[in-house]
Design an enzyme around this catalytic site. Structure first.
Site: not given
Length: 476
Positions: A27-28
């Site tokens: 993810c981020v």
């Protein structure tokens, strides 16, 4: 050779080798693994790697915090391991094999509401702004609102309700669509089903209590009330699950060459009929029962106790994923009582977690490696997203997490004891004050100050006194 090739090789070894990885994504800020045998992973060894800021296991996924450069680390890791990455949704599906029935149920509920969160946040900000200009007397010595003296802002206020109404009154459309999407059935049928719950030809849910005559469909042998379910959560969920169940069952029976015609018809029509005769009325009563219990608990003589427990326990709920259940309760409270006294405590908890991280930044100033995680995490917390702060800093040291929980509990008691209500769900950090109803903005500001000062002070005190010193938590 990539920047993280050597560390990727070491991580692959520490995680148990390629054969121990079922799926990997990112993810981020985090690598997300589904492991065949989670205990094989050497947590301490992985966290000792230079690029790793921490790790935790949540919802069946082993997640390793890398930071903003996670995409490059991920590319080097997949190159070294020879494992083809998959989407986050695919990782979530694989992760469910490591979860109990309760965990899978909660994960599914979370995944239903997750796609709706951006709209709910926007709606909350809009209602908060409308609240500020239309309900708070800011002008002429605190006697008039902005909209009462300015036609321009009155027009803006009127226009913005177009969006607010679309998000909150027509929420069932989003819920039924999200359920259809989540379980892989026909999304447009989910949308149509939702529209049938909020159609303008139905009596608005907000007008049922004061209506003298309720319109109805007359089938000769039976009459069905034409009642809408605007802003109702549980009726929409029951209808959505029924549509999914019928569509999947009918697909197994109907031949492929007839499925395009028969499946939509025999899935949608019975579901709409059931929604207005059985599911809707039952769902409305269940939703009202739940919201009445929560509201009564928070406004009773022991409301302060409930508030203290909720304020203290909300952050641990985030770790388990149970916090997603509060979205449905908040929305139900808004529908039943015109606001929610639960959501302000959530905003307070987010602020408290960020304040504990702020204290760590202050105490550990100069630690560049940690600041790469702590500074963005604190900012994220104050804007309503707590996971980077909790998993990257607070849980790692334990005492900041405890300090934030204590500060959150104290502020929550004050919030509930003074009757603070929010118009809607909004951004859960500092901007959350915009969603608070006008008469309570001042006291909520005091709650925010408590959620900043108490966790910050306690974190500094705990570190200086060595409270829980040397203790760390690795979530599994």
């Amino acid at each position: 050779m990539g920047k993280y090739t050597e560390e990727s090789k070491r991580m692959l070894e520490l995680i148990g080798g390629r054969e121990n990885i079922t799926a990997v994504s990112h993810c981020v800020t985090r690598l997300r693994f589904v492991l065949k045998d989670p205990p094989k992973a050497d947590i301490k060894g992985i966290e000792a790697l230079k690029s790793v800021k921490g790790s935790f296991t949540q919802a069946g996924q082993f997640q390793v915090i890398i930071g903003n450069d996670v995409a490059n680390f991920y590319n080097d890791f997949t190159a070294v391991s020879g494992i083809e990455g998959v989407s986050k949704d695919a990782v979530k599906q694989e992760a469910k094999s490591n979860m109990s029935l309760l965990q899978r149920t909660l994960a599914n509920l979370a995944e239903i509401f997750a796609p709706l969160i951006p709209a709910l946040v926007v709606g909350g900000l809009i209602l908060g702004f409308r609240n500020l200009i239309d309900a708070v007397p800011l002008l002429e010595g605190g006697t008039k609102t902005i909209t009462s003296v300015s036609q321009f802002w009155a027009g803006v206020n009127h226009f913005l309700w177009l969006i607010g109404e679309a998000i909150f009154h027509y929420l069932p459309v989003g819920i039924t669509w999200s359920i259809a999407k989540k379980f892989g059935t026909t999304q447009i049928l989910g949308i149509v089903l939702g529209i049938t719950l909020v159609s303008p030809q139905l009596l608005n849910a907000y007008g049922v209590a004061g209506a003298k005559d309720i319109p109805f469909w007359d089938f000769g042998f039976a009459q069905v009330n034409m009642i809408g379910y605007q802003a109702q959560v549980i009726p929409a969920m029951l209808a959505g699950f029924t549509l999914v169940f019928l569509e999947k069952k009918i697909k197994k029976i109907v031949p492929d060459y007839l499925s395009m015609i028969l499946v939509p018809f025999f899935a949608l029509v019975p579901t709409v009929l059931l929604a207005h005769t059985v599911l809707g009325p039952i769902g409305w009563k269940v939703g009202s029962f739940i919201s009445d219990i929560v509201y009564s608990g928070l406004t009773s003589a022991f409301g302060w106790l409930f508030a203290g427990l909720f304020g203290f326990a909300y952050a641990p709920l985030v770790i388990t994923g149970l916090h997603h259940m509060t979205n449905a309760i908040d929305l139900q409270l808004m529908s039943e009582f015109g606001g929610t006294n639960l959501w302000p405590m959530i905003a307070i908890s987010n602020i408290a977690q960020g304040s504990a991280v702020l204290a760590i930044i202050y105490m550990h100033r100069g630690n560049k490696d940690e600041e790469a995680v702590s500074i963005p995490a604190a900012i994220s917390c104050y804007m309503g997203v707590t996971e980077p702060a909790m998993f990257g800093i607070n849980i790692k040291y334990v005492y900041p997490f405890l300090a934030a929980m204590i500060g959150s509990a104290i502020a929550a008691v004050l919030s509930v004891s003074t009757g603070v209500m929010a118009n809607s769900i909004g951004v859960g950090g500092l901007p959350g004050i915009l969603s608070i109803q006008g008469p309570y903005m001042g006291i909520f500001a005091i709650c925010m100050v408590i959620a900043i000062v108490v966790p910050f002070t306690l974190t500094v005190f705990f570190e200086k006194k060595g409270v829980l010193a040397g203790r760390t938590i690795t979530l599994r």
